[in-house]
Design a protein around this motif. Sequence first.
Motif, PDB file in Angstrom:
ATOM      1  N   LEU A  15      89.155  21.613  96.715  1.00 62.41           N
ATOM      2  CA  LEU A  15      87.746  21.930  96.929  1.00 62.41           C
ATOM      3  C   LEU A  15      87.648  23.436  97.142  1.00 62.41           C
ATOM      4  O   LEU A  15      88.384  23.993  97.965  1.00 62.41           O
ATOM      5  N   LYS A  17      84.804  26.461  97.771  1.00 64.60           N
ATOM      6  CA  LYS A  17      83.420  26.852  98.058  1.00 64.60           C
ATOM      7  C   LYS A  17      83.168  28.228  97.449  1.00 64.60           C
ATOM      8  O   LYS A  17      83.957  29.149  97.629  1.00 64.60           O
ATOM      9  N   GLY A  20      76.809  28.914  97.440  1.00 61.59           N
ATOM     10  CA  GLY A  20      76.246  27.610  97.754  1.00 61.59           C
ATOM     11  C   GLY A  20      76.839  26.489  96.934  1.00 61.59           C
ATOM     12  O   GLY A  20      76.444  25.332  97.079  1.00 61.59           O
ATOM     13  N   ASN A  21      77.786  26.807  96.060  1.00 63.43           N
ATOM     14  CA  ASN A  21      78.381  25.811  95.164  1.00 63.43           C
ATOM     15  C   ASN A  21      79.716  25.312  95.704  1.00 63.43           C
ATOM     16  O   ASN A  21      80.421  26.032  96.406  1.00 63.43           O
ATOM     17  N   LEU A  22      80.051  24.091  95.337  1.00 59.49           N
ATOM     18  CA  LEU A  22      81.346  23.518  95.669  1.00 59.49           C
ATOM     19  C   LEU A  22      82.010  23.069  94.375  1.00 59.49           C
ATOM     20  O   LEU A  22      81.479  22.231  93.653  1.00 59.49           O
ATOM     21  N   GLU A  63      74.158  23.596  95.718  1.00 61.93           N
ATOM     22  CA  GLU A  63      73.680  23.366  97.088  1.00 61.93           C
ATOM     23  C   GLU A  63      72.689  22.208  97.171  1.00 61.93           C
ATOM     24  O   GLU A  63      72.753  21.392  98.085  1.00 61.93           O
ATOM     25  N   THR A  65      72.562  19.545  95.348  1.00 62.28           N
ATOM     26  CA  THR A  65      73.337  18.310  95.256  1.00 62.28           C
ATOM     27  C   THR A  65      74.070  18.042  96.564  1.00 62.28           C
ATOM     28  O   THR A  65      74.089  16.905  97.055  1.00 62.28           O
ATOM     29  N   LEU A  66      74.658  19.067  97.139  1.00 67.68           N
ATOM     30  CA  LEU A  66      75.403  18.912  98.391  1.00 67.68           C
ATOM     31  C   LEU A  66      74.491  18.475  99.531  1.00 67.68           C
ATOM     32  O   LEU A  66      74.899  17.714 100.407  1.00 67.68           O
ATOM     33  N   ASN A  67      73.237  18.940  99.521  1.00 70.09           N
ATOM     34  CA  ASN A  67      72.287  18.579 100.579  1.00 70.09           C
ATOM     35  C   ASN A  67      71.797  17.141 100.473  1.00 70.09           C
ATOM     36  O   ASN A  67      71.351  16.566 101.459  1.00 70.09           O
ATOM     37  N   ASN A  70      76.727  12.684  99.485  1.00 70.02           N
ATOM     38  CA  ASN A  70      77.864  12.720 100.408  1.00 70.02           C
ATOM     39  C   ASN A  70      78.998  13.606  99.903  1.00 70.02           C
ATOM     40  O   ASN A  70      80.068  13.645 100.509  1.00 70.02           O
ATOM     41  N   ALA A  72      79.374  16.739 100.061  1.00 70.50           N
ATOM     42  CA  ALA A  72      79.719  17.804 101.021  1.00 70.50           C
ATOM     43  C   ALA A  72      80.759  17.339 102.036  1.00 70.50           C
ATOM     44  O   ALA A  72      81.419  18.164 102.667  1.00 70.50           O
ATOM     45  N   TYR A  73      80.924  16.032 102.188  1.00 66.04           N
ATOM     46  CA  TYR A  73      81.894  15.483 103.145  1.00 66.04           C
ATOM     47  C   TYR A  73      83.281  15.276 102.546  1.00 66.04           C
ATOM     48  O   TYR A  73      84.195  14.849 103.241  1.00 66.04           O
TER      49      TYR A  73
END
Length: 194
Positions: A15, A17, A20-22, A63, A65-67, A70, A72-73
């Motif tokens: 992963l 970062k 704001g993108n992952l 960001e 999508t992450l908001n 799940n 982001a977890y």
Amino acid sequence: MFTGIIETLGRVTDLYKDGGNLHITVESTIASELRIDQSVAHNGVCLTVVALADGLHTVTAIEETLNKTNLAYLKAGDEINLERCMQMNARLDGHIVQGHVDQTAVCRSVEEMDGSWVYTFEYDAGIGNVTVEKGSICVNGISLTVVNSTDNGFSVAIIPYTYEHTNLHNIKAGDTVNLEFDIIGKYVARLMKR
């Protein structure tokens, strides 16, 4: 467009970062068959393949999508449900899934039922999404049938095959999952508000 029938499990290997993108790198048995710019559902989230390596593919979640999901977890080593987009000349074994997560839910309980499992989920009903008994729901990209519907939750019954071949076997009470509600139900609910 997807069907909600999980093709394989992948394993998150990295992963990264970037603002704001992952960037999410996944190891899977289908990586060698993927191509750059292809859509693949990851826990029900439609993401574009941006890089390929031996047995690996990378996608980028922004960001927004992450908001709303799940993703982001995620941690390195996590299993993730994968499904390539539907072929129009194939059977639709699940239901019509867009890969656009509507919201997340929290698992409230997992009950073993002598060879099957019942998962109960709770979601924010204030957003306006609804389920109906015997209707379709997509949980982490898996097409499932609602067996108990309430104003802000539902239950699904899981057969051994689905339990073993998806990441549901890792979900426990308190975990967050992605939900995509039935597209037909969403249109009906919207029309009823008019």
